[in-house]
Design a protein around this motif. Structure first.
Motif, PDB file in Angstrom:
ATOM      1  N   GLN A 101       0.840  -1.182  -0.097  1.00 38.87           N
ATOM      2  CA  GLN A 101       0.178   0.137   0.339  1.00 38.87           C
ATOM      3  C   GLN A 101       1.304   1.298  -0.032  1.00 38.87           C
ATOM      4  N   LYS A 102       1.893   1.080   0.127  1.00 36.16           N
ATOM      5  CA  LYS A 102       2.782   2.184   0.161  1.00 36.16           C
ATOM      6  C   LYS A 102       3.434   2.938  -1.245  1.00 36.16           C
ATOM      7  N   TYR A 103       3.644   1.616  -1.802  1.00 35.29           N
ATOM      8  CA  TYR A 103       3.683   2.177  -2.897  1.00 35.29           C
ATOM      9  C   TYR A 103       2.585   2.129  -4.210  1.00 35.29           C
ATOM     10  N   GLY A 104       1.670   2.059  -3.571  1.00 38.17           N
ATOM     11  CA  GLY A 104       0.093   1.889  -4.516  1.00 38.17           C
ATOM     12  C   GLY A 104      -0.675   0.955  -5.127  1.00 38.17           C
ATOM     13  N   GLU A 105      -0.044  -0.331  -4.228  1.00 42.17           N
ATOM     14  CA  GLU A 105      -0.869  -1.482  -4.622  1.00 42.17           C
ATOM     15  C   GLU A 105      -1.436  -2.014  -3.457  1.00 42.17           C
ATOM     16  N   PRO A 106      -3.090  -2.083  -3.911  1.00 40.27           N
ATOM     17  CA  PRO A 106      -4.177  -2.246  -2.976  1.00 40.27           C
ATOM     18  C   PRO A 106      -3.686  -3.267  -1.192  1.00 40.27           C
TER      19      PRO A 106
ATOM     20  N   THR B 151      -4.818 -12.032  -3.542  1.00 44.63           N
ATOM     21  CA  THR B 151      -4.892 -11.498  -5.474  1.00 44.63           C
ATOM     22  C   THR B 151      -3.761 -10.323  -5.702  1.00 44.63           C
ATOM     23  N   SER B 152      -2.617 -10.497  -6.076  1.00 40.32           N
ATOM     24  CA  SER B 152      -1.657  -9.541  -6.333  1.00 40.32           C
ATOM     25  C   SER B 152      -0.696 -10.233  -7.438  1.00 40.32           C
ATOM     26  N   ASP B 153      -0.045  -9.404  -8.152  1.00 39.97           N
ATOM     27  CA  ASP B 153       1.057 -10.360  -8.202  1.00 39.97           C
ATOM     28  C   ASP B 153       2.490  -9.412  -9.124  1.00 39.97           C
ATOM     29  N   ARG B 154       2.386  -8.512  -7.642  1.00 31.08           N
ATOM     30  CA  ARG B 154       3.375  -8.009  -7.095  1.00 31.08           C
ATOM     31  C   ARG B 154       4.741  -8.920  -6.517  1.00 31.08           C
ATOM     32  N   THR B 155       6.015  -9.119  -7.614  1.00 31.03           N
ATOM     33  CA  THR B 155       7.113  -9.542  -7.732  1.00 31.03           C
ATOM     34  C   THR B 155       7.959  -8.651  -7.808  1.00 31.03           C
ATOM     35  N   TYR B 156       9.119  -8.797  -6.028  1.00 23.75           N
ATOM     36  CA  TYR B 156      10.326  -7.622  -6.094  1.00 23.75           C
ATOM     37  C   TYR B 156      11.164  -9.514  -6.700  1.00 23.75           C
ATOM     38  N   ARG B 157      12.292  -8.956  -7.404  1.00 24.67           N
ATOM     39  CA  ARG B 157      13.045  -9.799  -8.080  1.00 24.67           C
ATOM     40  C   ARG B 157      14.575  -9.768  -7.096  1.00 24.67           C
ATOM     41  N   LEU B 158      15.052 -11.021  -6.643  1.00 24.46           N
ATOM     42  CA  LEU B 158      16.115 -10.361  -5.990  1.00 24.46           C
ATOM     43  C   LEU B 158      17.849 -10.275  -6.735  1.00 24.46           C
ATOM     44  N   TYR B 159      17.215 -12.053  -7.735  1.00 28.83           N
ATOM     45  CA  TYR B 159      18.204 -12.308  -8.859  1.00 28.83           C
ATOM     46  C   TYR B 159      17.587 -13.499 -10.261  1.00 28.83           C
ATOM     47  N   ASP B 160      18.002 -13.192 -10.733  1.00 30.93           N
ATOM     48  CA  ASP B 160      17.010 -14.050 -12.082  1.00 30.93           C
ATOM     49  C   ASP B 160      18.278 -14.813 -12.264  1.00 30.93           C
ATOM     50  N   TYR B 161      19.303 -15.073 -12.153  1.00 28.03           N
ATOM     51  CA  TYR B 161      20.403 -16.377 -13.184  1.00 28.03           C
ATOM     52  C   TYR B 161      21.305 -16.103 -13.841  1.00 28.03           C
ATOM     53  N   GLY B 162      21.331 -14.117 -13.866  1.00 27.82           N
ATOM     54  CA  GLY B 162      21.890 -13.510 -16.011  1.00 27.82           C
ATOM     55  C   GLY B 162      20.573 -13.396 -16.692  1.00 27.82           C
ATOM     56  N   ARG B 163      19.739 -13.837 -16.431  1.00 28.15           N
ATOM     57  CA  ARG B 163      18.359 -14.042 -17.179  1.00 28.15           C
ATOM     58  C   ARG B 163      18.265 -11.832 -17.765  1.00 28.15           C
ATOM     59  N   PRO B 164      17.792 -11.718 -18.824  1.00 30.34           N
ATOM     60  CA  PRO B 164      17.331  -9.995 -18.923  1.00 30.34           C
ATOM     61  C   PRO B 164      16.402  -9.998 -18.816  1.00 30.34           C
ATOM     62  N   ARG B 165      16.119  -9.675 -17.208  1.00 34.96           N
ATOM     63  CA  ARG B 165      15.013  -9.023 -17.031  1.00 34.96           C
ATOM     64  C   ARG B 165      15.295  -8.010 -15.921  1.00 34.96           C
ATOM     65  N   GLU B 166      14.250  -7.160 -15.462  1.00 33.77           N
ATOM     66  CA  GLU B 166      13.982  -6.308 -14.506  1.00 33.77           C
ATOM     67  C   GLU B 166      14.265  -6.674 -13.071  1.00 33.77           C
ATOM     68  N   LEU B 167      15.859  -6.043 -12.320  1.00 36.89           N
ATOM     69  CA  LEU B 167      15.989  -6.397 -10.721  1.00 36.89           C
ATOM     70  C   LEU B 167      15.302  -5.023 -10.287  1.00 36.89           C
TER      71      LEU B 167
END
Length: 314
Positions: free
Chosen positions: A104-109, A186-202
């Protein structure tokens, strides 16, 4: 026509880079394109396959029926639980979900507390649940830089039939060798710490803000109760497994004043209700039982295993 009747939802297949191109024997689904990693059983893209709401999305049905669907304690908001099947062929990212306050601090329900029921697990399968005792945030940052974060994670072996609780703030990771029935807020909010070198946002800083070094995550011991097995009964959800014999299985829909979901693990069931046509729920399918549905009955043509899911008040 009575609109407050049970209905089956069509699953929605979601592409994930860590998934499979062939989901057999779970689903008769193959693709030559991006692999499928998640099958959503509830969610805004899932549509009713039976009854007066056929073709409408669960979001549309929820808005239309409100308390009659969800129950008085859940009002007229969103459908409270997101239920998925996960099919990891490769490792998922190391990630963490925020709790309600941080979301909720970041605007999510709301945040995202979840649980995993292992429908299948190969020998040696394991998941990461939490950070090892004594590890600091600075050590975590350094391990991301030098690709050693896995060394800091608590690994938990997984067998078929295990239930694992993953409360918000738990750093976690899932790998190949398991098929998971996931129930979550019911939320799809995920924070990634590490992604094994894949080109996705951390999301390293948000992850460190969200994570807790001590959580309640881990395996939940099953408990027997009234002909069923309670797999988990936590703040946001209660989940039971019912192993029924052929014949009447109406104990699956004991009135609770809340919406209920029935997911068939093995076999099939038939659901009938006042003012509704009888329909079948087969393996890996899910039915929704509205809170105010009347005279609901369930029959099993042969032995079946069914998971009953319902939201808990918060």
């Amino acid at each position: 026509m009575n609109e407050l009747v049970p209905f089956r939802l069509e699953p929605y297949f979601r592409t994930r880079i860590w998934g499979f191109n062939d989901l057999s024997p779970w689903y008769d689904f193959q693709t030559d394109g991006e692999p499928i990693g998640e099958v959503w059983l509830t969610g805004e893209m899932c549509k009713a396959a039976t009854g007066p709401h056929t073709g409408l999305s669960l979001t549309e049905i929820t808005a239309k029926l409100g308390r009659g669907l969800l129950g008085e304690s859940f009002g007229t908001g969103e459908f409270p639980l997101l239920i998925k099947l996960l099919f990891p062929k490769e490792k998922l990212s190391v990630q963490v979900h925020p709790d309600d306050a941080l979301a909720q601090k970041y605007g999510e329900p709301r945040g995202k507390t979840e649980c995993w029921y292992a429908l299948d697990a190969k020998p040696g399968a394991a998941v990461a649940l939490g950070i090892k005792h004594g590890v600091t945030a600075d050590q975590i940052r350094a391990s991301i830089e030098n690709a050693t974060l896995e060394d800091l994670l608590q690994m938990v072996p997984v067998s078929k039939g295990d239930m694992l609780y993953v409360d918000a703030g738990t750093v976690h990771a899932m790998g190949p060798g398991v098929v998971i029935l996931e129930t979550q807020q019911t939320s799809d909010r995920t924070y990634r710490l590490y992604d094994y070198g894949r080109p996705r946002e951390l999301h390293i800083e948000k992850s460190i803000e969200a994570m807790r070094l001590e959580t309640h995550a881990g395996k939940i011991a099953p408990q027997s109760a009234n002909g069923s097995t309670i797999l988990i009964d936590e703040k946001y959800f209660r989940i039971e497994r019912w192993d029924v014999v052929a014949g009447d299985a109406s104990g699956l829909v004991t009135p609770t004043g809340k919406v209920q979901m029935l997911f068939v693990v093995d076999g099939e069931i038939e659901i009938a209700a006042a003012g509704a046509e009888t329909f079948t729920v087969g393996r890996c399918q899910l039915a929704v039982i509205p809170a105010d549905a009347a005279s609901v009955s369930v029959t099993a043509p042969a032995a079946a295993s069914v998971v009953r899911i319902r939201p808990n008040e918060v």
